[in-house]
Every structure is written in C-alpha cells, then in structure tokens.
Design a protein around this motif. Sequence first.
Motif, short mmCIF file in Angstrom:
data_model
loop_
_atom_site.label_atom_id
_atom_site.label_comp_id
_atom_site.label_asym_id
_atom_site.label_seq_id
_atom_site.Cartn_x
_atom_site.Cartn_y
_atom_site.Cartn_z
N THR A 6 0.81 -1.21 0.00
CA THR A 6 0.00 0.00 0.00
C THR A 6 0.85 1.26 0.00
O THR A 6 0.57 2.20 -0.75
N SER A 7 1.90 1.32 0.80
CA SER A 7 2.73 2.52 0.85
C SER A 7 3.79 2.55 -0.26
O SER A 7 4.44 3.57 -0.47
N GLU A 8 3.96 1.47 -0.99
CA GLU A 8 4.99 1.38 -2.03
C GLU A 8 4.46 1.66 -3.43
O GLU A 8 5.21 2.03 -4.32
N LEU A 12 -2.50 2.83 -4.80
CA LEU A 12 -3.02 1.58 -4.24
C LEU A 12 -3.54 1.86 -2.83
O LEU A 12 -2.79 2.13 -1.92
N TYR A 13 -4.85 1.83 -2.69
CA TYR A 13 -5.48 2.11 -1.41
C TYR A 13 -6.37 0.92 -1.05
O TYR A 13 -7.37 0.68 -1.71
N GLY A 14 -5.99 0.15 -0.07
CA GLY A 14 -6.77 -1.00 0.35
C GLY A 14 -6.52 -2.20 -0.54
O GLY A 14 -5.55 -2.27 -1.30
N GLY A 15 -7.40 -3.18 -0.45
CA GLY A 15 -7.24 -4.43 -1.19
C GLY A 15 -7.54 -4.31 -2.67
O GLY A 15 -8.21 -3.38 -3.12
N LEU A 16 -7.03 -5.25 -3.43
CA LEU A 16 -7.28 -5.30 -4.87
C LEU A 16 -8.56 -6.06 -5.14
O LEU A 16 -8.90 -7.00 -4.44
N SER A 22 -14.52 -8.90 -6.86
CA SER A 22 -14.11 -9.97 -5.94
C SER A 22 -12.69 -9.68 -5.47
O SER A 22 -11.87 -9.17 -6.23
N PRO A 23 -12.38 -10.03 -4.21
CA PRO A 23 -11.02 -9.81 -3.72
C PRO A 23 -10.00 -10.52 -4.61
O PRO A 23 -10.25 -11.63 -5.10
N SER A 24 -8.90 -9.87 -4.82
CA SER A 24 -7.87 -10.40 -5.71
C SER A 24 -6.51 -10.29 -5.02
O SER A 24 -6.31 -9.48 -4.13
N THR A 25 -5.57 -11.10 -5.45
CA THR A 25 -4.22 -11.10 -4.90
C THR A 25 -3.24 -10.84 -6.02
O THR A 25 -3.35 -11.41 -7.10
N TYR A 26 -2.27 -9.99 -5.74
CA TYR A 26 -1.19 -9.73 -6.68
C TYR A 26 -0.02 -10.61 -6.28
O TYR A 26 0.46 -10.52 -5.15
N VAL A 27 0.43 -11.47 -7.18
CA VAL A 27 1.56 -12.36 -6.90
C VAL A 27 2.68 -12.01 -7.87
O VAL A 27 2.46 -11.89 -9.06
N TRP A 28 3.86 -11.87 -7.29
CA TRP A 28 5.02 -11.50 -8.09
C TRP A 28 6.13 -12.49 -7.78
O TRP A 28 6.44 -12.75 -6.62
N TYR A 29 6.70 -13.06 -8.81
CA TYR A 29 7.80 -14.02 -8.64
C TYR A 29 9.09 -13.39 -9.15
O TYR A 29 9.12 -12.81 -10.22
N LEU A 30 10.12 -13.53 -8.37
CA LEU A 30 11.43 -13.00 -8.72
C LEU A 30 12.43 -14.14 -8.62
O LEU A 30 12.44 -14.88 -7.64
N SER A 31 13.25 -14.28 -9.63
CA SER A 31 14.27 -15.33 -9.57
C SER A 31 15.62 -14.74 -9.97
O SER A 31 15.69 -13.80 -10.76
N SER A 32 16.67 -15.28 -9.37
CA SER A 32 18.02 -14.85 -9.73
C SER A 32 19.02 -15.84 -9.15
O SER A 32 18.71 -16.58 -8.21
#
Length: 66
Positions: A6-8, A12-16, A22-32
């Motif tokens: 939310t602060s980044e 973005l204010y509150g849930g997605l 419908s409530p949603s989730t943001y998923v981010w994958y990082l590989s290295s």
Amino acid sequence: MEEILTSEVPGLYGGLKDAESSPSTYVWYLSSDFLDSHVRADRTAFEISERVPGTPLIEDVSMDDN
C-alpha cells in the motif's frame, strides 16, 4: 516473503479487486542466481543480512537495499 504494498505503490489504497469486485491477490515471482544461492534449504526464507548502518552498498546486499 510477504510485503504490504500500500505505501509502495502510488494509487493503491486497500485491497485489490477484480472486474467483478471480488477480492484479488497480486503475486510477483522473482528469480536470480543471487537469490538461489542465499535461500534456506527449506526454501521458506533467505539468508540475507539486515542492513548495517554505515556499511557501503558495495560490501554486501541487504534486505533493506532497494
């Protein structure tokens, strides 16, 4: 790792929510290669040091580096 964005993320204010509100989730994958070499054997966390105040960035990467 779970982070509250939310602060980044500007605007973005509150849930997605999806198109149907419908409530949603943001998923981010990082590989290295760096992360692969610093992950715990059970792959639940990273073995990366916390930031030591006054330490130059070139010494080592910390979880606080952006």
